[in-house]
Design a protein around this motif. Structure first.
Motif, PDB file in Angstrom:
ATOM      1  N   PRO A  37       0.834  -1.212   0.000  1.00  0.00           N
ATOM      2  CA  PRO A  37       0.000   0.000   0.000  1.00  0.00           C
ATOM      3  C   PRO A  37       0.866   1.258   0.000  1.00  0.00           C
ATOM      4  O   PRO A  37       1.618   1.496   0.945  1.00  0.00           O
ATOM      5  CB  PRO A  37      -0.796  -0.118   1.310  1.00  0.00           C
ATOM      6  N   VAL A  39       0.841   5.629  -1.027  1.00  0.00           N
ATOM      7  CA  VAL A  39      -0.074   6.744  -1.031  1.00  0.00           C
ATOM      8  C   VAL A  39      -0.831   6.804  -2.376  1.00  0.00           C
ATOM      9  O   VAL A  39      -0.263   6.561  -3.436  1.00  0.00           O
ATOM     10  CB  VAL A  39       0.748   8.032  -0.717  1.00  0.00           C
ATOM     11  N   GLU A  61       8.522  11.120   8.473  1.00  0.00           N
ATOM     12  CA  GLU A  61       7.478  10.217   7.972  1.00  0.00           C
ATOM     13  C   GLU A  61       7.423   8.982   8.861  1.00  0.00           C
ATOM     14  O   GLU A  61       8.463   8.421   9.206  1.00  0.00           O
ATOM     15  CB  GLU A  61       7.791   9.799   6.533  1.00  0.00           C
ATOM     16  N   THR A  64       7.522   3.915   5.990  1.00  0.00           N
ATOM     17  CA  THR A  64       8.292   4.110   4.744  1.00  0.00           C
ATOM     18  C   THR A  64       7.791   3.214   3.624  1.00  0.00           C
ATOM     19  O   THR A  64       7.765   3.627   2.465  1.00  0.00           O
ATOM     20  CB  THR A  64       9.788   3.740   4.994  1.00  0.00           C
ATOM     21  N   ALA A  65       7.463   1.968   3.958  1.00  0.00           N
ATOM     22  CA  ALA A  65       7.216   0.892   2.976  1.00  0.00           C
ATOM     23  C   ALA A  65       8.384   0.857   1.988  1.00  0.00           C
ATOM     24  O   ALA A  65       9.538   0.793   2.397  1.00  0.00           O
ATOM     25  CB  ALA A  65       5.862   1.043   2.325  1.00  0.00           C
ATOM     26  N   TYR A  68       8.340   5.032  -1.498  1.00  0.00           N
ATOM     27  CA  TYR A  68       7.690   5.813  -2.566  1.00  0.00           C
ATOM     28  C   TYR A  68       7.372   7.243  -2.120  1.00  0.00           C
ATOM     29  O   TYR A  68       7.776   8.215  -2.756  1.00  0.00           O
ATOM     30  CB  TYR A  68       6.407   5.090  -3.006  1.00  0.00           C
ATOM     31  N   ILE A  86      10.485   6.361   9.128  1.00  0.00           N
ATOM     32  CA  ILE A  86      10.574   5.238  10.080  1.00  0.00           C
ATOM     33  C   ILE A  86       9.841   4.012   9.521  1.00  0.00           C
ATOM     34  O   ILE A  86       8.694   4.125   9.060  1.00  0.00           O
ATOM     35  CB  ILE A  86       9.943   5.629  11.444  1.00  0.00           C
ATOM     36  N   ARG A  89       9.569  -2.990   9.168  1.00  0.00           N
ATOM     37  CA  ARG A  89       9.719  -4.270   8.450  1.00  0.00           C
ATOM     38  C   ARG A  89      11.031  -4.314   7.675  1.00  0.00           C
ATOM     39  O   ARG A  89      11.269  -3.478   6.783  1.00  0.00           O
ATOM     40  CB  ARG A  89       8.545  -4.462   7.487  1.00  0.00           C
ATOM     41  N   MET A  92      10.827  -4.335   3.825  1.00  0.00           N
ATOM     42  CA  MET A  92      10.479  -3.012   3.276  1.00  0.00           C
ATOM     43  C   MET A  92      11.697  -2.083   3.327  1.00  0.00           C
ATOM     44  O   MET A  92      11.960  -1.348   2.384  1.00  0.00           O
ATOM     45  CB  MET A  92       9.332  -2.382   4.068  1.00  0.00           C
ATOM     46  N   GLY A 114      12.889   0.324  12.954  1.00  0.00           N
ATOM     47  CA  GLY A 114      12.306  -0.060  14.238  1.00  0.00           C
ATOM     48  C   GLY A 114      10.846   0.333  14.332  1.00  0.00           C
ATOM     49  O   GLY A 114      10.279   0.941  13.409  1.00  0.00           O
ATOM     50  N   PHE A 131       4.405  13.257   8.190  1.00  0.00           N
ATOM     51  CA  PHE A 131       3.453  12.446   7.437  1.00  0.00           C
ATOM     52  C   PHE A 131       3.248  11.124   8.174  1.00  0.00           C
ATOM     53  O   PHE A 131       4.173  10.320   8.291  1.00  0.00           O
ATOM     54  CB  PHE A 131       3.978  12.220   6.012  1.00  0.00           C
ATOM     55  N   ASP A 133       1.711   7.580   8.160  1.00  0.00           N
ATOM     56  CA  ASP A 133       1.168   6.615   7.198  1.00  0.00           C
ATOM     57  C   ASP A 133       1.571   5.206   7.628  1.00  0.00           C
ATOM     58  O   ASP A 133       2.233   4.480   6.893  1.00  0.00           O
ATOM     59  CB  ASP A 133       1.697   6.953   5.786  1.00  0.00           C
ATOM     60  N   ALA A 134       1.215   4.843   8.861  1.00  0.00           N
ATOM     61  CA  ALA A 134       1.578   3.519   9.384  1.00  0.00           C
ATOM     62  C   ALA A 134       0.359   2.924  10.093  1.00  0.00           C
ATOM     63  O   ALA A 134      -0.774   3.255   9.727  1.00  0.00           O
ATOM     64  CB  ALA A 134       2.778   3.653  10.312  1.00  0.00           C
ATOM     65  N   GLN A 138      -2.690   3.067  15.892  1.00  0.00           N
ATOM     66  CA  GLN A 138      -1.740   3.730  16.810  1.00  0.00           C
ATOM     67  C   GLN A 138      -1.631   5.236  16.538  1.00  0.00           C
ATOM     68  O   GLN A 138      -0.716   5.877  17.045  1.00  0.00           O
ATOM     69  CB  GLN A 138      -0.351   3.100  16.644  1.00  0.00           C
TER      70      GLN A 138
HETATM   71  C1  SAM Z   1       0.858   2.388   4.030  1.00  0.00           C
HETATM   72  S1  SAM Z   1       2.500   1.805   4.180  1.00  0.00           S
HETATM   73  C2  SAM Z   1       3.463   3.247   3.948  1.00  0.00           C
HETATM   74  C3  SAM Z   1       3.438   3.715   2.532  1.00  0.00           C
HETATM   75  C4  SAM Z   1       4.415   4.831   2.233  1.00  0.00           C
HETATM   76  N1  SAM Z   1       4.231   5.956   3.147  1.00  0.00           N
HETATM   77  C5  SAM Z   1       4.194   5.314   0.824  1.00  0.00           C
HETATM   78  O1  SAM Z   1       3.151   5.952   0.563  1.00  0.00           O
HETATM   79  O2  SAM Z   1       5.040   5.018  -0.045  1.00  0.00           O
HETATM   80  C6  SAM Z   1       2.641   1.595   5.921  1.00  0.00           C
HETATM   81  C7  SAM Z   1       4.030   1.118   6.372  1.00  0.00           C
HETATM   82  O3  SAM Z   1       4.134   1.415   7.763  1.00  0.00           O
HETATM   83  C8  SAM Z   1       4.845   0.372   8.387  1.00  0.00           C
HETATM   84  N2  SAM Z   1       4.452   0.396   9.799  1.00  0.00           N
HETATM   85  C9  SAM Z   1       3.235   0.117  10.330  1.00  0.00           C
HETATM   86  N3  SAM Z   1       3.239   0.293  11.656  1.00  0.00           N
HETATM   87  C10 SAM Z   1       4.501   0.680  11.979  1.00  0.00           C
HETATM   88  C11 SAM Z   1       5.128   0.988  13.213  1.00  0.00           C
HETATM   89  N4  SAM Z   1       4.466   0.916  14.375  1.00  0.00           N
HETATM   90  N5  SAM Z   1       6.426   1.344  13.181  1.00  0.00           N
HETATM   91  C12 SAM Z   1       7.109   1.415  12.016  1.00  0.00           C
HETATM   92  N6  SAM Z   1       6.564   1.117  10.810  1.00  0.00           N
HETATM   93  C13 SAM Z   1       5.280   0.754  10.796  1.00  0.00           C
HETATM   94  C14 SAM Z   1       4.403  -0.887   7.653  1.00  0.00           C
HETATM   95  O4  SAM Z   1       5.358  -1.915   7.800  1.00  0.00           O
HETATM   96  C15 SAM Z   1       4.252  -0.363   6.221  1.00  0.00           C
HETATM   97  O5  SAM Z   1       5.416  -0.613   5.478  1.00  0.00           O
END
Ligand code: SAM
Length: 215
Positions: A37, A39, A61, A64-65, A68, A86, A89, A92, A114, A131, A133-134, A138
């Motif tokens: 996933p 943005v 941010e 990261t995934a 992108y 941040i 995974r 990723m 982390g 930003f 996006d995780a 939380q």
């Molecule tokens: C929607 S994706 C991010 C997409 C990215 N921002 C983009 O648009 O290219 C969400 C990411 O957040 C990471 N994530 C979720 N919860 C997290 C946490 N508590 N700490 C760090 N990373 C986290 C996931 O592993 C996933 O790769």
């Protein structure tokens, strides 16, 4: 229909968007084929406009995934803007590192590895654009940790806040998503009530909230 907007509205808006550069397009294709996933196009466009208006110097941010949105944000900010992102995974992080190293922005983007819950306790910088996006469940915790680093006049953009429309109506809520939906509702209530901040919820993509910290 994505439950936020009618399909014809989304298609129309997407049809107007200019094409991204080849590097971002390759990442978009990878994300689609591998169900990562990233943005959504109209949210990416909204971010571009906000970044042009705000001209941040330090972006944080969460999520990261494959890198992108970090690369996109680097592209729409000046050469003196640094981006810290941040991700928890390892797979990723590896992909994001590869993608970032193939761009001219590699010196401006730093990945912190982390869980954001812990990493957000250890930062020492100040940020003028954040930003989120995780993990959606939380967001209140991320938000409260992030505002300690947010400059007055700074902005926090939170993605996926309407979560397939479920946040706006019980009629759409899937049983196993009940807790996330409840937490997102609490988050949206919170950012609309917290003193010294002004928020707006925008029904594009999966729902975006923008929060401004008063000067
Ligand atoms: C929607 S994706 C991010 C997409 C990215 N921002 C983009 O648009 O290219 C969400 C990411 O957040 C990471 N994530 C979720 N919860 C997290 C946490 N508590 N700490 C760090 N990373 C986290 C996931 O592993 C996933 O790769």
């Amino acid at each position: 229909m994505n439950q936020i907007n009618e399909e014809y509205i989304e298609d129309y808006i997407r049809g107007l968007l200019p094409d991204n550069n080849l590097h971002l397009k390759i990442m978009e294709k990878y994300a689609e084929e591998n169900h990562v996933p990233i943005v959504q196009p109209e949210v990416a466009q909204f971010l571009k406009v906000l970044l042009k208006l705000k001209k941040p110097k330090n972006i944080l941010e969460v999520g990261t995934a494959i890198g992108y949105s970090a690369i996109l944000m680097a592209e729409y900010t000046g050469e003196h803007c640094n981006i810290t992102t941040i991700e928890r995974r390892n797979d990723m992080i590896k992909l994001a590192e590869e993608n970032i190293s193939n761009t001219i922005y590699k010196s401006r983007i730093k990945i912190l590895e982390g869980d954001a819950e812990e990493v957000l306790l250890t930062l020492d910088g100040k940020y003028d654009f954040i930003f989120l996006d995780a993990a959606k469940g939380q967001y209140i915790d991320f938000f409260n940790k992030c505002i300690k680093y947010l400059e007055p006049g700074g902005v926090i953009v939170s993605d996926n806040v309407l979560y397939k429309g479920m946040v706006a109506t019980d009629a759409l809520v899937i049983r196993r998503k009940k807790t996330i939906v409840k937490r997102l509702r609490q988050f949206l209530q919170y950012i609309n009530e917290i003193e010294c901040y002004t928020s707006s919820i925008i029904p594009i993509g999966d729902g975006v909230a923008i929060t401004y910290r008063e000067e």
